[in-house]
Write a protein that holds these residues in place. Structure first.
Motif, PDB file in Angstrom:
ATOM      1  N   PHE A 135       1.710   0.936   8.353  1.00  0.00           N
ATOM      2  CA  PHE A 135       1.670   1.873   7.368  1.00  0.00           C
ATOM      3  C   PHE A 135       1.913   3.175   7.555  1.00  0.00           C
ATOM      4  N   LYS A 136       1.610   3.685   8.608  1.00  0.00           N
ATOM      5  CA  LYS A 136       1.503   4.634   9.025  1.00  0.00           C
ATOM      6  C   LYS A 136       2.489   5.550   9.451  1.00  0.00           C
ATOM      7  N   LYS A 137       3.160   4.553  10.328  1.00  0.00           N
ATOM      8  CA  LYS A 137       4.549   4.736  11.461  1.00  0.00           C
ATOM      9  C   LYS A 137       5.930   4.415   9.851  1.00  0.00           C
ATOM     10  N   PHE A 138       5.624   2.844   9.285  1.00  0.00           N
ATOM     11  CA  PHE A 138       6.500   3.339   8.039  1.00  0.00           C
ATOM     12  C   PHE A 138       6.704   4.620   7.358  1.00  0.00           C
ATOM     13  N   THR A 139       5.687   4.824   7.102  1.00  0.00           N
ATOM     14  CA  THR A 139       5.695   6.057   5.860  1.00  0.00           C
ATOM     15  C   THR A 139       6.691   7.006   6.851  1.00  0.00           C
ATOM     16  N   SER A 140       5.526   7.215   7.756  1.00  0.00           N
ATOM     17  CA  SER A 140       6.118   8.959   8.365  1.00  0.00           C
ATOM     18  C   SER A 140       8.400   8.653   9.077  1.00  0.00           C
ATOM     19  N   LEU A 141       8.721   7.501   8.905  1.00  0.00           N
ATOM     20  CA  LEU A 141       9.623   7.455   9.095  1.00  0.00           C
ATOM     21  C   LEU A 141       9.909   7.859   7.913  1.00  0.00           C
ATOM     22  N   LYS A 142       9.853   7.034   6.247  1.00  0.00           N
ATOM     23  CA  LYS A 142      10.101   7.369   5.278  1.00  0.00           C
ATOM     24  C   LYS A 142       9.796   8.731   4.524  1.00  0.00           C
TER      25      LYS A 142
ATOM     26  N   TRP B 112       1.194  12.784  10.238  1.00  0.00           N
ATOM     27  CA  TRP B 112      -0.276  11.495  10.235  1.00  0.00           C
ATOM     28  C   TRP B 112      -0.477  11.996  11.356  1.00  0.00           C
ATOM     29  N   THR B 113      -1.582  12.344  11.100  1.00  0.00           N
ATOM     30  CA  THR B 113      -2.620  12.332  12.439  1.00  0.00           C
ATOM     31  C   THR B 113      -3.124  11.442  13.521  1.00  0.00           C
ATOM     32  N   ASP B 114      -2.862  11.022  14.741  1.00  0.00           N
ATOM     33  CA  ASP B 114      -2.920   9.828  15.637  1.00  0.00           C
ATOM     34  C   ASP B 114      -4.478   8.684  14.423  1.00  0.00           C
ATOM     35  N   ARG B 115      -4.868   9.371  14.270  1.00  0.00           N
ATOM     36  CA  ARG B 115      -6.059   8.714  13.837  1.00  0.00           C
ATOM     37  C   ARG B 115      -6.662   8.906  12.053  1.00  0.00           C
TER      38      ARG B 115
ATOM     39  N   GLU C 137      -4.246  -2.959  12.049  1.00  0.00           N
ATOM     40  CA  GLU C 137      -2.873  -3.325  11.968  1.00  0.00           C
ATOM     41  C   GLU C 137      -1.907  -2.554  11.080  1.00  0.00           C
ATOM     42  N   TYR C 138      -2.816  -2.890   9.598  1.00  0.00           N
ATOM     43  CA  TYR C 138      -2.624  -2.249   8.868  1.00  0.00           C
ATOM     44  C   TYR C 138      -1.778  -1.098   8.754  1.00  0.00           C
ATOM     45  N   MET C 139      -2.772  -0.263   9.639  1.00  0.00           N
ATOM     46  CA  MET C 139      -2.674   1.105   9.264  1.00  0.00           C
ATOM     47  C   MET C 139      -1.561   1.974  10.075  1.00  0.00           C
TER      48      MET C 139
END
Length: 178
Positions: free
Chosen positions: A81-88, A116-119, A76-78
């Motif tokens: 984290f990846k979803k939010f940082t991708s947007l920003k 980010w890559t998916d994995r 869940e963390y990743m």
């Protein structure tokens, strides 16, 4: 996306994690990008009761060691984290380097860009020796990449914390774990 046997480590709490930029592109190119990452760590560490143990931010990937204080929430963390940082990061790239937008264009369902890559890769850290090895590996990445001649000179890692040169309230020293 499969869990790649992550369900076998639900009781473990300390992990070495790597996530890479889409197609290994240098999308983490300045201090503002690294600030987005570091601020996001602060937010998600609080949300998921976690602490960073060590980190290094490179131009096209990040390594970090994270410990979950209560329950393992790595998946869940990743995701968050990846979803939010991708947007920003995409917003920042759009403002400062719009020519990068073609490189991160990605059309799948409602997604238009990819940072980010998916994995992500993770390794369970089960001992002090393994943790020390991973920290040393992370901190010497900028030297191996030719970015600095001495690991202590690289600004975007936890090396200064471990050398006693810079306090980092987000960081938990690995000796407190093992």
């Amino acid at each position: 996306m499969g869990l790649r046997n992550r369900t076998l480590l639900t009781e473990e709490r300390c992990f070495f994690v790597t996530t890479t930029c889409w197609h290994h592109q240098p999308l983490l190119f300045d201090n503002n990008c690294y600030k987005i990452l570091f601020d996001s760590f602060a937010f998600y560490n609080q949300k998921y009761h976690a602490r960073l143990v060590a980190y290094v931010f490179m131009t096209n990937y990040i390594h970090f060691i994270i410990v979950f204080l209560e329950k393992n929430h790595l998946i869940e963390y990743m995701r968050d984290f990846k979803k939010f940082t991708s947007l920003k990061l995409r917003e920042y790239i759009q403002l400062t380097r719009p020519h990068f937008l073609d490189d991160i264009a990605y059309a799948y369902q409602t997604q238009h860009f990819k940072i980010w890559t998916d994995r992500f890769d993770d390794v369970y850290l089960y001992s002090r020796d393994v943790c020390e090895t991973k920290i040393e590996y992370m901190h010497t990445n900028p030297v191996r990449a030719g970015m600095v001649s001495c690991a202590a000179d690289y600004r975007y890692s936890s090396m200064a914390f471990y050398n006693g040169l810079r306090p980092q309230s987000q960081l938990l020293h690995y000796r407190e774990l093992f």
